[in-house]
Every structure is written in structure tokens, then in C-alpha cells.
Design an enzyme around this catalytic site. Structure first.
Site, PDB file in Angstrom:
ATOM      1  N   GLY A  49       0.791  -1.218   0.000  1.00  0.00           N
ATOM      2  CA  GLY A  49       0.000   0.000   0.000  1.00  0.00           C
ATOM      3  C   GLY A  49       0.824   1.269   0.000  1.00  0.00           C
ATOM      4  O   GLY A  49       1.977   1.303  -0.443  1.00  0.00           O
ATOM      5  N   CYS A  50       0.227   2.327   0.543  1.00  0.00           N
ATOM      6  CA  CYS A  50       0.803   3.666   0.418  1.00  0.00           C
ATOM      7  C   CYS A  50       2.103   3.844   1.192  1.00  0.00           C
ATOM      8  O   CYS A  50       2.871   4.765   0.911  1.00  0.00           O
ATOM      9  CB  CYS A  50      -0.213   4.718   0.870  1.00  0.00           C
ATOM     10  SG  CYS A  50      -1.707   4.786  -0.148  1.00  0.00           S
ATOM     11  N   ASN A  51       2.371   2.995   2.174  1.00  0.00           N
ATOM     12  CA  ASN A  51       3.618   3.112   2.926  1.00  0.00           C
ATOM     13  C   ASN A  51       4.763   2.337   2.282  1.00  0.00           C
ATOM     14  O   ASN A  51       5.904   2.409   2.726  1.00  0.00           O
ATOM     15  CB  ASN A  51       3.444   2.634   4.366  1.00  0.00           C
ATOM     16  CG  ASN A  51       2.877   1.228   4.469  1.00  0.00           C
ATOM     17  OD1 ASN A  51       1.668   1.076   4.521  1.00  0.00           O
ATOM     18  ND2 ASN A  51       3.712   0.202   4.482  1.00  0.00           N
TER      19      ASN A  51
END
Length: 388
Positions: free
Chosen positions: A160-162
């Protein structure tokens, strides 16, 4: 508050690593960056009108997102002019096509920025969450671009975004362990290939937020006998001394919010559907201080020592929550907000779009410290400390 930087000679340099007592290894340094988008740019109101969305609540979500435009590849139209349905198989094919197109352009721009060529890449790491490929993006990209077959590679999928900072930690370690060699990190997200349209508020929030984009950075560590970067200023041209050294990383898993950001299989739509908990901005904000302070404590720094903040453009509420809880100013997060405004949430590569903007701004001085920060499924906050 106003952030200031600690002069490079005001504190001792971080301790170097000495493997087997023979050589002193220097931290990896970012030596080039490049970004790319695909599709066309659409304003939020334009998207609502194109899809004929009239529900007041949905329109409010789109129009109050602090996003002015996003780059998207919309579904094909049917014989009536309406947008057709793309089943999961078509979305996976779309992801592959868009990811390889954007990824190749971002990597080439990154190498141009560093004064390097495809033949100079020794290690390639590709990050994506918006589609699954086996073999991964890295193998397909190597074949498409002609990157040397002997280049080592790694794929980070589904974080995901991390994920960009998760991967950066590993790539920086590779570069440090192989001084003088070049590693490239590519974050490529075809968010146009990861959507569901069912009229629910859950999917409306997701569909109002994400855009397509790819960002690549090149890293290298100076050999032990290298003179190192000059002091007193940054060079005007590309090269190893132009970018920041990666001094350390810190992570924080908010296990009580493990389901707050996730992909679920939607039996009705026969697609994967992304879920964002409405409380995630507050959860992230409430946990931001402890991980940032832990990151800085490792180098004896305080938040006021940080001159540059490059935070994931997760959404207006997320940015505001981080700003308030860390005591930052809107100016501190100007690039984060600017990327959200001009591209939407680009998932794993958002913080690198902010990094590129900071570099182009030409305000960084030798000795400045910066914090990179991302957040995503887990729920997880990832951070990195850099110094120019």
C-alpha cells in the site's frame, strides 16, 4: 512553527559501519529522481459529470477533497457512449500496461537526472499495490527497457501507500553494502486499474482520491576511499553529492487499526475493492509523534532541527492531522499538499513526487535535515531521516 536546520558542523557525524574491521561504509545517497504519469488529467467536477454522478453526498466528497486534478485512464465507452465495465482480468491487464509505460519513463528520467544510463543499474526494486504480476514488474520492465539481465531485482507488492519507504529501507541497505554501485527504486501505481463503482459511499471516497503515477530514485553509496561531497553548498549539476544521505528509518505498526485500510474481494462486483476507514486520519495523526520522535532521537535531533518534511499525500484530512500533531506549518507541508492538489493520492510514490518538487525548488542547503513519512495498510507509519 518555523523549522530550522542544524549546521553540519554543529554535531558529530553518525557512526559509520565497519564490516569485518576492514572498510568504513558510508550511507546510501539519493543521486537522481524522476516521475511520470499516464492517461489524461481530469478535474473532480469533470469526472462527476462524465460519469453522470448526481448524488449530493458523493459530489461533496469529490469537490471538497483539495484535489484539482488527477491523471487517470478511464474505462472504454460502449456503443451508447457510457463507460463500460472492466472485469478484474481486464483491470490486471490494464495495470500491467500502465505500470510498464509509466515505470519505464520514470526510470529513464531518474537516470537522466543522475547522469546515468540503463546499463549502470546494478539493482532494481519495483513497488506496486494496484495489480499483481508474476513475474513481477521488475522482470517485465527489464525486458521492455533492456536493463542488463544480470541486474539483481526485487518486487514489493501489496503493502500500500507506505510501501515506498519500506522498499527504500531495503534498497538503501543494498546500496550501502555495495558501495559505488547503483540501485534504482521504482514506485508505480496504476490506480485506474484498482476501482469499483457500486454507488456506495465506501467506493465513492476511494474513487475521489487516487490517481496514476510512477516515481523512481537512484541510490548509491560512496566507496570507502571517496572524498565525499563538498561542504558549504550543493552542486548545480547531477551527481552523487547532490542528494541527501539516508541516515536512518523508523516504523510503527498500529495493530489496533489493522483493518482500517485494506483490499477485500467484492463478491457482487467480482473485483478487489479498497476500503478506507473514515477515522484513519485521526489514527495516523495520533501516532505520528512517537514514531517521528523515535526516528530523530537516534541522531540526537528534535523536530525543530528538521528543515524539510516530505509526507505522503494521503488526503486532506490526513495531511491536516499530521501537521497539527507534529506542530508543523502549512509551508512545511507545501509539497505534500501540492502533490495532492495536482495528482491526487499516488499511493506508494506520492512522497517521491514531493521530493522531486523540493529538489526543483532549489532551497535545500548542505547540512539540512529532512524527514520522509508515509502511512498505509497495517495500519503503518514509516519514516526516514535524510541529510543533504
Amino acid at each position: 512553527m518555523t523549522t530550522t536546520s542544524t549546521p553540519p558542523d554543529a554535531r558529530p557525524a553518525p557512526a559509520a559501519v565497519e564490516p569485518h574491521g576492514k572498510h568504513t561504509l558510508t550511507p546510501a545517497r539519493i543521486i537522481g529522481a524522476g516521475t511520470a504519469v499516464t492517461g489524461n488529467a481530469y478535474g473532480q467536477r469533470e469526472l462527476l459529470d462524465l460519469f453522470g454522478i448526481t448524488d449530493p453526498r458523493t459530489r461533496s466528497v469529490f469537490l471538497n477533497s483539495a484535489i484539482e486534478r488527477r491523471f487517470l485512464t478511464l474505462p472504454p465507452r460502449d456503443d451508447t457512449g457510457a463507460f463500460g465495465t472492466e472485469p478484474q482480468g481486464q483491470l490486471l491487464a490494464k495495470h500491467k500496461r500502465l505500470a510498464l509505460d509509466m515505470g519505464a519513463r520514470a526510470v529513464r528520467r531518474c537516470l537522466d537526472d543522475a547522469g546515468l544510463a540503463l546499463a549502470d543499474i546494478d539493482h532494481l526494486c519495483c513497488v506496486t499495490t494496484t495489480g499483481l504480476l508474476t513475474p513481477g514488474v521488475s522482470a517485465h520492465l527489464m525486458r521492455e527497457t533492456g536493463i542488463r539481465a544480470g541486474t539483481s531485482r526485487m518486487d514489493v507488492v501489496g503493502m500500500g501507500c507506505n510501501a515506498g519507504l519500506n522498499a527504500l529501507n531495503a534498497v538503501a541497505a543494498w546500496a550501502t553494502a555495495h558501495p559505488g554501485r547503483v540501485a534504482v527504486l521504482l514506485c508505480v501505481e496504476a490506480c485506474s486499474a484498482a476501482y469499483v463503482m457500486d454507488g456506495s459511499m465506501r467506493t465513492s471516497v476511494v474513487n475521489s482520491l487516487f490517481g496514476d503515477g510512477a516515481a523512481a530514485i537512484a541510490l548509491s553509496a560512496d566507496p570507502p576511499d571517496a572524498a565525499g561531497p563538498p561542504s558549504g553548498g550543493l552542486p548545480a549539476g547531477p551527481g552523487a553529492s547532490a542528494g541527501p544521505r539516508l541516515l536512518g528509518f523508523a516504523s510503527h505498526l498500529i495493530d489496533s487499526a489493522i483493518d482500517a485500510m485494506r483490499y477485500d474481494w467484492d463478491d457482487d462486483q467480482h473485483k478487489f475493492s479498497f476500503y478506507l476507514d473514515p477515522d484513519i486520519p485521526y489514527v495516523v495523526g495520533a501516532n505520528a509523534e512517537q514514531v517521528v520522535d523515535r526516528l530523530l532521537a537516534g541522531e540526537g535531533l528534535r523536530r525543530t532541527d528538521i528543515g524539510h518534511w516530505l509526507v505522503h499525500s494521503g488526503g486532506k484530512k490526513v495531511i491536516d492531522a499530521v501537521r497539527v500533531n507534529l506542530g508543523l506549518t502549512r509551508h512545511d507541508l507545501r509539497h505534500t499538499s501540492g502533490v495532492l492538489r495536482d495528482y491526487g493520492n499516488l499511493s506508494s510514490g506520492s512522497f517521491l513526487f514531493s521530493y522531486e518538487r523540493l529538489v526543483r525548488e532549489r532551497v535545500v542547503r548542505a547540512g539540512d535535515f529532512g524527514v520522509l513519512m508515509t502511512m498505509g495498510p497495517g495500519s503503518t507509519i514509516e519514516t526516514a531521516l535524510v541529510q543533504w
